[in-house]
Write a protein that holds these residues in place. Structure first.
Motif, mmCIF file in Angstrom:
data_model
loop_
_atom_site.group_PDB
_atom_site.id
_atom_site.type_symbol
_atom_site.label_atom_id
_atom_site.label_comp_id
_atom_site.label_asym_id
_atom_site.label_seq_id
_atom_site.Cartn_x
_atom_site.Cartn_y
_atom_site.Cartn_z
ATOM 1 N N GLN A 142 36.733 36.371 47.375
ATOM 2 C CA GLN A 142 37.959 37.174 47.223
ATOM 3 C C GLN A 142 37.734 38.332 46.247
ATOM 4 O O GLN A 142 38.265 39.427 46.438
ATOM 5 C CB GLN A 142 39.121 36.312 46.727
ATOM 6 N N LYS A 146 37.806 42.578 47.083
ATOM 7 C CA LYS A 146 38.599 43.609 46.406
ATOM 8 C C LYS A 146 37.779 44.390 45.369
ATOM 9 O O LYS A 146 38.345 45.125 44.565
ATOM 10 C CB LYS A 146 39.818 42.966 45.733
ATOM 11 N N GLN A 148 36.492 43.545 42.672
ATOM 12 C CA GLN A 148 36.935 43.311 41.290
ATOM 13 C C GLN A 148 35.806 42.680 40.490
ATOM 14 O O GLN A 148 34.999 41.918 41.034
ATOM 15 C CB GLN A 148 38.157 42.380 41.286
ATOM 16 N N ASN A 180 43.520 37.896 40.910
ATOM 17 C CA ASN A 180 42.861 38.572 42.041
ATOM 18 C C ASN A 180 43.889 39.173 43.007
ATOM 19 O O ASN A 180 43.792 40.322 43.417
ATOM 20 C CB ASN A 180 41.940 37.572 42.745
ATOM 21 N N GLN A 181 44.924 38.378 43.332
ATOM 22 C CA GLN A 181 45.886 38.810 44.338
ATOM 23 C C GLN A 181 46.782 39.949 43.848
ATOM 24 O O GLN A 181 47.165 40.820 44.626
ATOM 25 C CB GLN A 181 46.775 37.635 44.742
ATOM 26 N N PRO A 185 42.374 46.820 43.871
ATOM 27 C CA PRO A 185 40.918 46.772 44.019
ATOM 28 C C PRO A 185 40.225 47.546 42.896
ATOM 29 O O PRO A 185 40.763 48.520 42.388
ATOM 30 C CB PRO A 185 40.675 47.444 45.380
ATOM 31 N N SER A 237 48.287 41.567 46.912
ATOM 32 C CA SER A 237 47.924 41.028 48.229
ATOM 33 C C SER A 237 48.351 39.567 48.294
ATOM 34 O O SER A 237 47.819 38.784 49.061
ATOM 35 C CB SER A 237 46.412 41.158 48.439
#
Lengths: 281, 186
Positions: A142, A146, A148, A180-181, A185, A237
């Motif tokens: 994940q 993105k 990250q 993360n979500q 990005p 996201s």
């Protein structure tokens, strides 16, 4: 001798009336108690039915998903012949969605167990750094998707934590997953482990540069099924069921720890968790 | 007919939620884990299962307070008897708001041990609330030989005591609920 009994008679009559009133009140109270007991039984029954339904539904969802994920792995591994890039991309989308469904059904099962008081943990002296590294490894796809960057900071000699390793990984996983979500990005996420200010506790800190949490929504953040309005904003996201932080808080509570956060909308959020250390000082 | 001298009114109480850590203390095989299982799951298993590590369970009870109803989430911590876990005893006791001190009514030494457990607990948490559970009452007849000893020890520890049986469920609920009330009221 003549005695005036009018006053005595009146008093007797009043006493009788009071006694009747008391009997009526007693009957009323008994009736209300019965009604309350009946309502309580019905509510308990409904709660059991709800928990059983959610539990069965989550289990039933998981079984076919296991097959779906298994066959996807075979397809992506080329067991059924070569795939072109577009086919692989489509299958990865299916795989990601199936994994999300597995996560949601696991979350529902956890919530059912938490609410029924059936979530048990076994705490043992645990290397929290190893647990954090595992949680980070599980999030790598994940993070990559993105672009990250995640940094893990931990002192060389961090005392062992007194925790359930799987559940501690789950707590860190939930916080990292949210970071993360709900971060755009290319942003940075920092996971830090250290000894907490409160003696006898270790602290986990997860900081992001995400969309943040609006002040009016902070009080509701740990409620089950709550989803912040920012979850649908650009840069986010997130598409979960709103159970992650409720589960995280319940697990932290069971450990005898604390969870809290600071957030600046548009700048980022930092979550803090304390778990007991396994020292004897 | 005159109206009743008083009327019954039902008030809607506000509900607040509170979490408290409660430790189980006591010698080997006094029935600590069985008491937890009876209280949380209402079950009893007639075999001695040694606890590994610290087992944590949770049950929510409602405790009425002055103007509100408190939903008390009791986090029950049950430590292994194994020496392997002696090294985490302080971590185990730290942060406990209450404890259930458990002894076996049929073994006087387990009653005496409660003093040292209480001492150790109060050294870590001076304001902790304690309730004594004199367990395995089902193994006795109507005469409970050690009740005087239990009464004396409980008085020394400034703790209420209950004669319990995890097997039959006798007074198990009462002991935990009394501890819950102490945690909220005092």
């Amino acid at each position: 001798m003549v005695q005036d009994v009018t006053e005595t008679g009146c008093l007797k009559q009043e006493l009788e009336q009071q006694r009747n009133a008391l009997c009526l009140a007693h009957d009323l109270l008994a009736q209300q108690n019965l009604q309350l007991a009946a309502a309580n039984t019905e509510l308990q029954r409904l709660d059991e039915v709800k928990s059983a339904f959610v539990s069965i539904a989550a289990h039933e969802l998981r079984s076919p998903l296991t097959s779906i994920l298994g066959y996807l792995e075979l397809l992506l591994g080329g067991d059924a012949g070569d795939l072109n890039l577009q086919q692989k991309d489509y299958l990865r989308v299916i795989e990601y969605s199936a994994q999300r469904l597995v996560q949601t059904s696991n979350d529902l099962l956890d919530v059912t167990r938490i609410e029924a008081g059936r979530l048990e943990m076994v705490l043992q002296p645990t290397d929290l750094v190893a647990v954090a590294e595992l949680a980070v490894r599980q999030l790598l796809p994940q993070l990559k998707a993105k672009s990250q960057q995640l940094t893990l900071h931990a002192p060389a000699r961090l005392p062992l934590a007194l925790c359930d390793a799987d559940r501690a990984r789950q707590i860190i996983g939930i916080l990292l997953g949210n970071a993360n979500q709900y971060s755009p990005p290319g942003t940075a996420i920092v996971l830090s482990l250290c000894e907490a200010d409160a003696a006898g506790f270790l602290q986990i800190t997860v900081s992001d540069q995400g969309i943040g949490i609006a002040p009016e929504e902070r009080a509701s953040l740990f409620r089950p099924f709550f989803r912040a309005s920012s979850a649908t904003q650009p840069g986010a996201s997130g598409s979960g069921a709103g159970l992650g932080l409720y589960i995280a808080r319940s697990l932290v509570d069971l450990h005898g720890g604390r969870i809290w956060f600071d957030s600046v909308p548009g700048k980022g959020t930092t979550f803090y968790v304390t778990l007991p250390s396994a020292d004897n000082q | 007919m005159r109206a009743p001298a008083f009327a019954l009114t039902l008030r809607c109480l506000s509900v607040i939620t509170v979490s408290k850590k409660v430790c189980l203390l006591g010698d080997f095989a006094v029935g600590k884990t069985s008491l937890v299982r009876r209280f949380v799951y209402n079950i009893f298993e007639d075999k001695c299962l040694s606890t590994m590590g610290v087992k944590v369970s949770r049950r929510v009870i409602a405790v009425p307070a002055a103007d509100e109803m408190v939903e008390l989430a009791i986090m029950l911590w049950d430590l292994a008897d194994s020496e392997e876990f002696d090294g985490v005893r302080i971590s185990y006791l730290r942060g406990a708001a209450g404890a259930l001190a458990v002894c076996d009514m049929n073994r006087p030494t387990t009653v005496d041990s409660l003093r040292s457990y209480a001492l150790e607990l109060r050294a870590v948490n001076p304001h902790v609330h304690l309730v004594v559970a004199a367990n395995k009452a089902d193994l006795l007849g109507k005469v409970k030989p050690n009740e005087e000893q239990i009464r004396t020890v409980a008085a020394e520890l400034r703790a209420p005591y209950f004669v319990t049986s995890a097997k039959t469920g006798e007074h198990v609920e009462d002991a935990f609920r009394q501890l819950g009330r102490l945690l909220i009221w005092e």
